[in-house]
Enzyme design. Structure first.
Site, mmCIF file in Angstrom:
data_model
loop_
_atom_site.group_PDB
_atom_site.id
_atom_site.type_symbol
_atom_site.label_atom_id
_atom_site.label_comp_id
_atom_site.label_asym_id
_atom_site.label_seq_id
_atom_site.Cartn_x
_atom_site.Cartn_y
_atom_site.Cartn_z
ATOM 1 N N MET A 55 -12.103 4.914 -0.833
ATOM 2 C CA MET A 55 -12.792 5.133 0.445
ATOM 3 C C MET A 55 -13.454 6.497 0.346
ATOM 4 O O MET A 55 -13.076 7.460 1.010
ATOM 5 C CB MET A 55 -11.788 5.065 1.609
ATOM 6 C CG MET A 55 -11.375 3.630 1.929
ATOM 7 S SD MET A 55 -9.789 3.566 2.799
ATOM 8 C CE MET A 55 -8.680 3.595 1.414
ATOM 9 N N MET A 110 -11.832 -5.524 5.038
ATOM 10 C CA MET A 110 -11.045 -4.579 5.846
ATOM 11 C C MET A 110 -10.753 -5.206 7.206
ATOM 12 O O MET A 110 -11.675 -5.591 7.935
ATOM 13 C CB MET A 110 -11.806 -3.271 6.055
ATOM 14 C CG MET A 110 -11.869 -2.344 4.853
ATOM 15 S SD MET A 110 -10.285 -1.898 4.105
ATOM 16 C CE MET A 110 -9.402 -1.166 5.479
ATOM 17 N N SER A 154 0.848 -1.192 0.000
ATOM 18 C CA SER A 154 0.000 0.000 0.000
ATOM 19 C C SER A 154 0.881 1.239 0.000
ATOM 20 O O SER A 154 1.632 1.502 0.946
ATOM 21 C CB SER A 154 -0.891 0.006 1.241
ATOM 22 O OG SER A 154 -1.505 1.272 1.348
ATOM 23 N N GLY A 165 -1.149 1.739 9.591
ATOM 24 C CA GLY A 165 -0.487 1.507 10.878
ATOM 25 C C GLY A 165 -1.386 1.146 12.047
ATOM 26 O O GLY A 165 -0.973 1.266 13.192
ATOM 27 N N MET A 213 -8.854 8.457 -0.194
ATOM 28 C CA MET A 213 -9.722 8.827 0.944
ATOM 29 C C MET A 213 -10.202 10.259 0.762
ATOM 30 O O MET A 213 -9.404 11.137 0.408
ATOM 31 C CB MET A 213 -8.935 8.741 2.244
ATOM 32 C CG MET A 213 -8.282 7.393 2.474
ATOM 33 S SD MET A 213 -7.297 7.440 3.977
ATOM 34 C CE MET A 213 -6.607 5.790 3.965
ATOM 35 N N HIS A 234 -1.079 -1.082 -4.465
ATOM 36 C CA HIS A 234 -2.354 -0.770 -3.808
ATOM 37 C C HIS A 234 -2.429 0.744 -3.569
ATOM 38 O O HIS A 234 -1.540 1.331 -2.937
ATOM 39 C CB HIS A 234 -2.469 -1.533 -2.492
ATOM 40 C CG HIS A 234 -3.793 -1.383 -1.815
ATOM 41 N ND1 HIS A 234 -4.923 -2.090 -2.194
ATOM 42 C CD2 HIS A 234 -4.190 -0.587 -0.784
ATOM 43 C CE1 HIS A 234 -5.941 -1.750 -1.417
ATOM 44 N NE2 HIS A 234 -5.523 -0.832 -0.559
ATOM 45 N N HIS A 283 -8.329 1.387 -4.272
ATOM 46 C CA HIS A 283 -9.286 1.188 -3.169
ATOM 47 C C HIS A 283 -9.906 2.545 -2.853
ATOM 48 O O HIS A 283 -9.247 3.411 -2.274
ATOM 49 C CB HIS A 283 -8.508 0.610 -1.973
ATOM 50 C CG HIS A 283 -9.304 0.448 -0.722
ATOM 51 N ND1 HIS A 283 -8.716 0.215 0.507
ATOM 52 C CD2 HIS A 283 -10.646 0.481 -0.477
ATOM 53 C CE1 HIS A 283 -9.649 0.110 1.436
ATOM 54 N NE2 HIS A 283 -10.828 0.285 0.876
ATOM 55 N N ASP A 321 -4.716 3.885 -2.151
ATOM 56 C CA ASP A 321 -5.831 4.228 -1.256
ATOM 57 C C ASP A 321 -6.304 5.658 -1.487
ATOM 58 O O ASP A 321 -5.542 6.598 -1.277
ATOM 59 C CB ASP A 321 -5.376 4.099 0.199
ATOM 60 C CG ASP A 321 -5.157 2.650 0.595
ATOM 61 O OD1 ASP A 321 -6.119 1.879 0.532
ATOM 62 O OD2 ASP A 321 -4.024 2.297 0.954
ATOM 63 N N GLY A 371 -9.145 4.312 6.804
ATOM 64 C CA GLY A 371 -8.841 5.718 7.033
ATOM 65 C C GLY A 371 -7.382 5.990 7.353
ATOM 66 O O GLY A 371 -6.880 7.067 7.061
ATOM 67 N N ASP A 401 -6.952 -6.214 3.954
ATOM 68 C CA ASP A 401 -6.289 -4.906 4.018
ATOM 69 C C ASP A 401 -6.362 -4.314 5.423
ATOM 70 O O ASP A 401 -7.448 -4.065 5.944
ATOM 71 C CB ASP A 401 -6.995 -3.982 3.005
ATOM 72 C CG ASP A 401 -6.336 -2.623 2.866
ATOM 73 O OD1 ASP A 401 -5.258 -2.413 3.449
ATOM 74 O OD2 ASP A 401 -6.912 -1.781 2.145
HETATM 75 C C1 DX5 Z 1 -6.479 1.720 5.367
HETATM 76 C C2 DX5 Z 1 -6.012 1.441 3.959
HETATM 77 C C3 DX5 Z 1 -4.883 0.491 3.887
HETATM 78 C C4 DX5 Z 1 -3.632 0.946 4.600
HETATM 79 C C5 DX5 Z 1 -3.020 -0.288 5.205
HETATM 80 O O1 DX5 Z 1 -7.652 2.431 5.344
HETATM 81 O O2 DX5 Z 1 -7.060 0.905 3.184
HETATM 82 O O3 DX5 Z 1 -4.585 0.083 2.569
HETATM 83 O O4 DX5 Z 1 -2.708 1.598 3.788
HETATM 84 O O5 DX5 Z 1 -1.955 0.085 5.981
HETATM 85 P P1 DX5 Z 1 -1.290 -0.888 7.057
HETATM 86 O O6 DX5 Z 1 -0.786 -2.080 6.299
HETATM 87 O O7 DX5 Z 1 -0.213 -0.030 7.622
HETATM 88 O O8 DX5 Z 1 -2.358 -1.235 8.048
HETATM 89 ZN ZN ZN Z 2 -6.520 -0.014 1.163
#
Ligand code: DX5
Ligand code: ZN
Length: 226
Positions: free
Chosen positions: A69, A138, A9, A146, A38, A34, A67, A36, A143, A176
């Site tokens: 969101m 999920m 990601s 880490g 948001m 990947h 992805h 993301d 959001g 994810d």
């Molecule tokens: C969270 C994202 C993830 C995120 C995962 O909302 O969809 O893709 O980047 O990060 P880690 O692997 O650090 O949990």
């Molecule tokens: Zn994601």
């Protein structure tokens, strides 16, 4: 069991050195990038938008696994197709007319995915599962990168796999959030086909090596041990 895919990601990449980190993923044993998106409405965070995705697409050599969101994702289906997305995943919770959204993604030439928040029951996908290419489970609340992995995820993967089998759907299952070498084996055993990992990869000392080791381990587990 077929080989498990690894999707780093980019949310956890160094944005000041984005080209460097994309090229690292290009060189690595990872399968997808990947990405993301948001919007600060569906989730309480804003990541990056179209100009950044355009820049990512310019350097990325592997499929773009996008992805979304965001609320009302239908507004941007064509935009992401034009930007070169291979997979476009929308959230179940963000779509009033999910069936129509899935068809629109496929009509735009992309693979269609639906993501489920940790509280959303997998049975809600029963009536669209045959149309889906991908289900994203999920394993944290979307959001932020880490966060800690939610243990109930294993059961959800097993349940959605059962639905996929019963309906003879071709959908694959992606997980994810909070994924690392610690939970990867159990996730594969539960039925995960794609592992997304952000912090585990990019916050490690040598991300390329981390990807290599994760890929080697998942290959071994998915082919020989489980
Ligand atoms: C969270 C994202 C993830 C995120 C995962 O909302 O969809 O893709 O980047 O990060 P880690 O692997 O650090 O949990
Ligand atoms: Zn994601």
């Amino acid at each position: 069991m077929s080989k498990v895919k690894i999707a780093p990601s980019l949310l956890a990449a160094d944005f000041g050195n984005l080209q460097r980190d994309i090229e690292l993923v290009n060189r690595s044993d990872a399968d997808w990038h990947h990405i993301d998106i948001m919007d600060g409405v569906f989730v309480p965070n804003i990541s990056y938008g179209m100009p950044v995705v355009e820049a990512i697409a310019k350097h990325a050599t592997k499929p773009l696994d996008v992805h979304l969101m965001i609320v009302d994702p239908d507004r941007y289906i064509k935009t992401f197709a034009d930007l070169g997305a291979t997979n476009l995943t929308v959230h179940y919770e963000a779509c009033t007319h999910l069936h129509r959204t899935i068809q629109a993604i496929k009509d735009a030439g992309m693979k269609a995915g639906v993501a489920l928040n940790p509280h959303t029951n997998v049975n809600l996908l029963k009536n669209v599962i045959k149309d889906l290419d991908l289900v994203l489970i999920m394993s944290v609340n979307p959001g932020f990168g880490g966060q800690s992995f939610i243990e109930n995820t294993y059961e959800k993967i097993t349940d959605i796999k059962e639905i996929i089998k019963m309906t003879e759907s071709k959908a694959i299952v992606e997980v994810d959030g909070g994924v690392s070498a610690k939970n990867a084996k159990a996730l594969i055993k539960a039925g995960a086909d794609v592992l997304v990992a952000g912090s585990f990869i990019f916050k490690s000392e040598d991300p390329e090596k981390t990807i290599k080791e994760l890929k080697l381990a998942t290959d071994r587990w998915s082919i020989f041990e489980l």
